[in-house]
Design an enzyme around this catalytic site. Structure first.
Site, PDB file in Angstrom:
ATOM      1  CE  LYS A 133      -4.028  -2.179   2.079  1.00 46.82           C
ATOM      2  NZ  LYS A 133      -5.094  -2.118   3.092  1.00 46.82           N
ATOM      3  CG  ASP A 183      -7.769   0.246   3.116  1.00 47.47           C
ATOM      4  OD1 ASP A 183      -8.642  -0.560   2.739  1.00 47.47           O
ATOM      5  OD2 ASP A 183      -6.543   0.006   3.037  1.00 47.47           O
TER       6      ASP A 183
END
Length: 248
Positions: free
Chosen positions: A65, A102
């Site tokens: 990420k 997220d």
């Protein structure tokens, strides 16, 4: 054929392919597919895109990420603030634009789970990876103070050795952002003094496979409220779908 997918190092635990395959069926989108792409390093992303010319969007999971950031042409301001990306929008001109859903998924899911907020309800955030960055941004925006917890002494925040019963007593919300306890390593749990947990604690585990992690089970045994990451998965996936379709 429009292709979408998930990149990460190990994806045997992921429900993303099942989630999107069912979504495509429900919407009657026979021209869409979703695949899992296990990459040895994030640097393999350009080669993946060359090999799959139909890719229009990617989800990104651990441990990439943050690693994908230098490979993108643009990172939207919200994701740049967080410092991590879990969604890549592959534009028609080939440009790669990074987003972070997220943050959206965790923020909205936590609102439904943890009713408190403010300076008297601090949290512990277990882990310091890309998922932790999104969680920290959401906690900040919800007005929930937090302490980071990592394995390396000298890093910002606490170490697991610092987590005394008194520290747990002062932090009613504990969020596990690490992959510890993910299938197939279902017996593992973050190193906490679980005997210090009480019915006043809320344990949120970003892991969703298994449905009840060892971290959650130990919380339940103490009477704590627990929640896994499946709702967050669904919320962030829907936000990703909107991005890929130009809705947001």
């Amino acid at each position: 054929m429009r292709e979408f997918g998930l990149i990460g190092r190990s994806l045997g635990h992921s429900f993303s392919q099942t989630y999107f395959t069912q979504k495509f069926l429900d919407l009657g989108l026979a021209d869409c597919r979703y695949d899992l792409f296990e990459l040895p390093t994030a640097a393999e992303l350009p080669a993946l895109l060359r090999a799959h010319q139909g890719l229009r969007g990617l989800n990104v999971t651990v441990p990439y990420k943050q690693d994908v950031l230098p490979l993108l042409d643009e990172v939207v301001p919200a994701a740049a603030r967080i410092g991590a990306v879990n969604v890549i929008d592959v534009r028609p001109d080939g440009r790669l634009v990074g987003h972070n859903t997220d943050y959206i998924g965790f923020r909205e899911s936590l609102r439904r789970f943890f009713p408190a907020g403010g300076p008297n309800t601090p949290a512990l955030v277990l882990g310091m990876g890309g998922a932790a960055k999104a969680v920290e941004a959401a906690l900040h925006d919800l007005g929930i103070p937090y302490q980071r917890v990592g394995r390396r002494p000298g890093a910002p925040g606490l170490t697991y050795a610092d987590l005394t019963p008194a520290v747990l007593a002062a932090h009613p919300l504990i969020v596990n952002t690490t992959p510890v306890g993910t299938f197939p390593h279902v017996a593992e749990a973050p190193d906490l003094p679980y005997g210090a947990l009480t019915p006043g604690h809320f344990l949120y585990d970003l892991v969703y496979n298994p449905r009840e992690t060892a971290f959650m089970a130990r919380g339940l045994a103490a009477g704590a409220q627990v929640k896994n990451g499946y709702e967050m998965l669904c919320l962030q996936a829907e936000a990703a779908w909107d991005i890929w379709n130009g809705v947001s």
